[in-house]
Design an enzyme around this catalytic site. Structure first.
Site, mmCIF file in Angstrom:
data_model
loop_
_atom_site.group_PDB
_atom_site.id
_atom_site.type_symbol
_atom_site.label_atom_id
_atom_site.label_comp_id
_atom_site.label_asym_id
_atom_site.label_seq_id
_atom_site.Cartn_x
_atom_site.Cartn_y
_atom_site.Cartn_z
ATOM 1 N N ILE A 32 -38.513 -2.553 -48.595
ATOM 2 C CA ILE A 32 -38.484 -1.091 -48.505
ATOM 3 C C ILE A 32 -38.041 -0.474 -49.819
ATOM 4 C CG2 ILE A 32 -37.410 0.871 -47.339
ATOM 5 C CD1 ILE A 32 -37.219 -0.942 -44.831
ATOM 6 N N ASP A 41 -30.455 9.140 -42.135
ATOM 7 C CA ASP A 41 -31.114 8.714 -40.903
ATOM 8 C C ASP A 41 -30.209 7.821 -40.067
ATOM 9 O OD1 ASP A 41 -33.534 8.496 -39.231
ATOM 10 O OD2 ASP A 41 -33.473 6.376 -39.809
ATOM 11 N N GLU A 86 -23.312 5.695 -33.721
ATOM 12 C CA GLU A 86 -24.576 6.177 -33.172
ATOM 13 C C GLU A 86 -24.589 6.012 -31.660
ATOM 14 O OE1 GLU A 86 -27.832 4.248 -35.180
ATOM 15 O OE2 GLU A 86 -27.280 5.067 -37.127
ATOM 16 N N ARG A 134 -28.325 1.424 -42.963
ATOM 17 C CA ARG A 134 -27.371 1.423 -41.857
ATOM 18 C C ARG A 134 -26.210 2.332 -42.238
ATOM 19 N NH1 ARG A 134 -30.955 -0.475 -39.434
ATOM 20 N NH2 ARG A 134 -30.962 -2.228 -37.961
ATOM 21 N N HIS A 170 -31.846 8.119 -36.645
ATOM 22 C CA HIS A 170 -32.165 6.698 -36.826
ATOM 23 C C HIS A 170 -33.593 6.412 -36.355
ATOM 24 C CE1 HIS A 170 -30.310 2.395 -37.032
ATOM 25 N NE2 HIS A 170 -31.552 2.423 -37.508
#
Length: 323
Positions: A152, A256, A261, A232, A280
């Protein structure tokens, strides 16, 4: 004898089709509750997991478990140590969401540097005068610091270089020095943070990467720089980030992922105008969800069929099978 695969949360039909075409029975739930998972996993040979946590006390309830396959990339919710010690193979889907997460990252970067959240809210409120107060910056010629040069991070760097003409700095603690992507200047994390106009984080969450961007690192960034995190939440010191955004040391952030969470109601980040938040879901395009489900299912089919999976997240000793 029926071979069952537990699917604790809904996945795209493409993944279920792969499992069923291989003659596997699926047990589909919609839960992350540990007690429910322990009950459901008992007679299963495989698990195709999204975000449901799989600690040892859940995994140990399935004496015949042979494979856990992650619907995506991060393995932090799976007790991989238990799997290793008990001969349970772990696979994942590292090639499934690269494009989608990279595009989401570029989207967040563009939105925060152009103040799109602020001017959208102003326009909806009838404040057309915001056009004369809320200025963004150009990305052309600016420096992007990429923390983590895996699939990524590399694609984000490529898109930023070719699409925006950005100068690129890269930091990766594990990538060999001669293995950096084209156009990226490898440097120490300290140099990257101090020299970048935008910093984007793309590292897996491990004990070693927790708060890789800590309070000191955030304060070492350029004043009015921006931070994007689609990896993360725990990779960035969230409390320190909030402080840096509140006092204007950082101009903005696109996030994100979060340390807790779902993001709790009334969380300080939700009160900041210079932050763009997404839940996320950087990997959640239609195409990526199809690929993640199918690739994760293929890992299960391979292992249960006695074949080496295409995307192993482990490599246990040859011949080590479940007890």
């Amino acid at each position: 004898m029926t071979t069952r695969v537990l699917v604790p949360q809904p996945i795209a039909p493409a993944g279920l089709e792969v499992l069923r075409e291989a003659g596997l029975e699926t047990r589909e739930l919609d839960t992350t509750d540990a007690a429910e998972l322990r009950q459901a996993i008992v007679d299963c040979s495989g698990v195709l997991v999204r975000t449901a946590p799989l600690p040892a006390d859940v995994l140990s309830a399935a004496p015949g478990l042979e494979v856990v396959s992650r619907h995506g990339v991060g393995l932090d919710a799976i007790d991989t140590g238990y799997c290793r010690d008990h001969g349970i193979r772990v696979t994942f889907a590292p090639e499934s969401n690269t494009v989608t997460v990279a595009e989401h990252t570029i989207g967040l970067m563009t939105a925060i540097t152009k103040n799109l959240r602020t001017v959208d809210a102003a326009t909806r409120a009838g404040d057309f005068g915001a056009r004369s107060r809320s200025y963004g910056i150009e990305l052309d010629g600016k420096t992007l610091g990429v923390v983590g040069l895996g699939r990524i991070g590399r694609l984000v760097a490529q898109k930023a270089r070719l699409g925006f003409g950005m100068r690129l700095l890269g930091y990766d603690a594990y990538l060999p020095e001669d293995a950096g992507p084209e156009g990226v200047h490898r440097c120490a994390l300290e140099e990257l943070l101090a020299s970048s106009d935008v910093v984007t984080v793309h590292v897996p969450f491990t004990p070693g990467s927790r708060h890789v961007i800590d309070a000191a690192g955030l304060r070492s960034m350029k004043r009015a720089a921006y931070l994007v995190n689609c990896s993360r939440g725990g990779t960035v010191d969230e409390a320190a980030l909030i402080d840096a955004l509140r006092d204007g040391h950082l101009a903005g952030a696109g996030l994100d992922v979060f340390e807790t969470e779902p993001l709790p109601a009334g969380h300080p980040l939700t009160a900041l105008d210079n932050v763009l938040l997404t839940p996320h879901m950087a990997a959640h395009s239609t195409e990526a969800l199809d690929r993640m489900a199918a690739h994760a299912a293929e890992g299960i089919v391979d292992v249960l069929g006695g074949r080496e999976p295409r995307w192993p997240a482990d490599r246990p000793p040859v011949g080590h099978r479940p007890g």
